[in-house]
Scaffold this motif. Structure first.
Motif, PDB file in Angstrom:
ATOM      1  N   THR A  73     -51.178 -63.836   4.405  1.00  0.00           N
ATOM      2  CA  THR A  73     -51.151 -64.970   3.474  1.00  0.00           C
ATOM      3  C   THR A  73     -52.532 -65.597   3.312  1.00  0.00           C
ATOM      4  O   THR A  73     -52.787 -66.312   2.348  1.00  0.00           O
ATOM      5  CB  THR A  73     -50.154 -66.055   3.930  1.00  0.00           C
ATOM      6  N   TYR A  74     -53.424 -65.326   4.253  1.00  0.00           N
ATOM      7  CA  TYR A  74     -54.790 -65.847   4.183  1.00  0.00           C
ATOM      8  C   TYR A  74     -55.766 -64.878   3.520  1.00  0.00           C
ATOM      9  O   TYR A  74     -56.934 -65.233   3.304  1.00  0.00           O
ATOM     10  CB  TYR A  74     -55.283 -66.228   5.591  1.00  0.00           C
ATOM     11  N   PHE A  75     -55.315 -63.677   3.194  1.00  0.00           N
ATOM     12  CA  PHE A  75     -56.253 -62.687   2.667  1.00  0.00           C
ATOM     13  C   PHE A  75     -56.867 -63.102   1.334  1.00  0.00           C
ATOM     14  O   PHE A  75     -58.051 -62.854   1.089  1.00  0.00           O
ATOM     15  CB  PHE A  75     -55.560 -61.320   2.536  1.00  0.00           C
ATOM     16  N   LEU A  76     -56.074 -63.718   0.481  1.00  0.00           N
ATOM     17  CA  LEU A  76     -56.624 -64.161  -0.809  1.00  0.00           C
ATOM     18  C   LEU A  76     -57.773 -65.147  -0.561  1.00  0.00           C
ATOM     19  O   LEU A  76     -58.824 -65.070  -1.196  1.00  0.00           O
ATOM     20  CB  LEU A  76     -55.533 -64.821  -1.657  1.00  0.00           C
ATOM     21  N   ALA A  77     -57.560 -66.046   0.384  1.00  0.00           N
ATOM     22  CA  ALA A  77     -58.598 -67.027   0.726  1.00  0.00           C
ATOM     23  C   ALA A  77     -59.828 -66.305   1.279  1.00  0.00           C
ATOM     24  O   ALA A  77     -60.958 -66.603   0.880  1.00  0.00           O
ATOM     25  CB  ALA A  77     -58.065 -68.027   1.757  1.00  0.00           C
ATOM     26  N   TYR A  78     -59.628 -65.353   2.188  1.00  0.00           N
ATOM     27  CA  TYR A  78     -60.755 -64.623   2.769  1.00  0.00           C
ATOM     28  C   TYR A  78     -61.519 -63.883   1.672  1.00  0.00           C
ATOM     29  O   TYR A  78     -62.755 -63.924   1.605  1.00  0.00           O
ATOM     30  CB  TYR A  78     -60.296 -63.579   3.802  1.00  0.00           C
TER      31      TYR A  78
END
Lengths: 226, 220
Positions: free
Chosen positions: B163-168
């Motif tokens: 779920t954090y990949f887009l942010a990364y």
């Protein structure tokens, strides 16, 4: 087929010593291989623990297991005599929680309180005392964290009973003393006096000498920086 | 005696809470969900997790269990019948615990650096993340899931980080799918499972949250 059990460890590593304690509690025979972790890790160690390249690594019938708490649980599940973890799921969860607390909070903060300098050291010292106070609270008047017998948390906490003494002497800092933490101090004495533990204490003089040298090196480099 | 299961959590930002939600859903355990406002922690949270004061906390018949991987094992051992999270063989269990521990040691720190650092520090963190994901791809191999044919402990430990990949990717200006296609294929397989898709936060919302945190902390 005969069982083949090897432990790759280091004389000075609290994590490695945990595994030896567990194997001795279980009465299991193993071959110990000393690793020179600072200068010359063996090809076998790097093969068996390519991810972290650290000790301890337990190799059971050629299958390697790394990370001390993972190894402890493996030992407990493979050899059923003298259980290290309780049977009850809630008590197991508590044991795992406190073991994590020790490794993620206590160990790094206590090291910092010895190995750093100046205001950083003071802050770490204060934090370390708070953490030890919390840990002491968990003893709740029991002989061991595991109750009447040594268990998972006691083995993980052996860093406190075996290493803190000589390292605080080398550092000239009092972290664990009888008057500050009477119950934890008493626990450490009881623990070190257990037959299995007594025969397997790390070499205190060697640890003291090693850390004295290490600290002298750090202090002189810190003084050069200031 | 009626069973009482409560999960103290913060729905859409805690990867650690997501792990627990997936586990409880997989096991079909009915529980009461209590949303925590981490800026104003409830008395219940402070009472149930006085040491870390963090979520998630599982409260089972009044007794709290803290730390997500500890909670996962507790759930697996307390409700053993359905959907085993850990395998029965001790060596396979050790491998599962090792990889879950690896993820915990690596991902949070790297993720934070990718989102907040600049220049060399950010590049190093990006490379380390990709290397870690490739290592995990190797561990996954040809299996549909880390747990084999079904979701297991390691799948639950890792998938919420997705779920954090887009942010990364946005903060770091890179594509994880290009570098690690097998890993992304695995996440897509996980997302087809209802217990996962219902438990994971929306990556857009998570990205928004990361931007908000950066702003609040004065990070460009």
């Amino acid at each position: 087929m005969g069982e083949e059990l090897k432990l790759f460890g280091s004389w000075g590593s609290p994590f490695s010593r945990r595994i030896e304690i567990a194997l001795k509690i279980k009465g299991v025979e193993y071959e110990y291989l000393e690793e020179d972790i600072f200068h010359n890790k063996s090809a076998l160690l790097l093969k068996y623990n390519p991810v972290h390249k650290k000790v301890p690594v337990l190799v059971h019938n050629s299958k390697p297991i790394a990370e001390s708490q993972v190894i402890l649980e493996y030992i407990d599940e493979t050899w059923n005599d003298n259980p290290i973890l309780p049977r009850d799921p809630y008590k197991r969860a508590m044991a795992r929680f406190w073991a994590k607390f020790i490794d993620e909070k206590c160990v790094p903060t206590i090291w910092k309180s010895f190995m750093s300098g100046g205001p950083e050291r003071e802050k770490a010292h204060e934090e370390a005392c708070e953490l030890l106070s919390t840990l002491e609270g968990e003893l709740k008047g029991k002989k061991f964290f595991g109750g009447e017998t040594v268990g998972f948390v006691d083995i993980v906490a052996s860093f406190i009973s075996h290493w803190v003494g000589p390292v605080q002497e080398a550092a000239g800092v009092d972290v664990l003393t009888e008057d500050k933490f009477p119950m934890l101090y008493k626990w450490a004495e009881e623990f070190k006096n257990c037959p299995v533990i007594k025969e397997n204490l790390p070499p205190r003089d060697k640890i003291l000498a090693f850390f004295k040298a290490r600290l002298e090196m750090l202090t002189s480099s810190y003084k050069n920086r200031v | 005696m009626a069973e009482e299961v409560i999960l103290l959590d913060d729905f859409w930002s805690s990867m650690f809470g997501m792990r627990c939600r997936i586990a409880l859903a997989e096991k079909g355990v009915k529980y009461e969900y209590k949303e925590e406002d981490l800026r104003k922690k409830s008395d219940l949270l402070l009472q149930m997790n006085p040491i870390h004061k963090k979520i998630p906390v599982l409260v089972h018949n009044g007794r709290p269990v803290c730390e997500s991987l500890v909670i996962l094992q507790y759930i697996d051992e307390t409700w053993p019948g359905k959907c085993s999270l850990l395998p029965s063989d001790p060596y396979q269990r050790a491998q599962a615990r090792f990889w879950a521990d690896y993820v915990d040691k690596k991902f949070s720190d790297l993720g934070r650096k990718i989102c907040t650092a600049k220049g060399e520090e950010q590049e190093v963190a990006k490379k380390e993340l990709i290397d870690s994901l490739k290592l995990l791809e190797g561990e996954l191999g040809d299996k549909p899931f880390f747990g084999g044919e079904m979701l297991g402990f390691v799948d639950l430990a890792i998938v919420p980080f997705y779920t954090y990949f887009l942010a990364y990717e946005t903060c770091g200006n890179f594509s994880i799918e290009v570098e690690c296609p097998n890993f992304i294929a695995w996440t897509k397989r996980c997302l087809e499972i209802e217990s996962v898709s219902k438990s994971l936060a929306d990556p857009q919302k998570v990205y928004g949250f990361v931007l908000h945190l950066k702003k609040v902390n004065g990070i460009e």
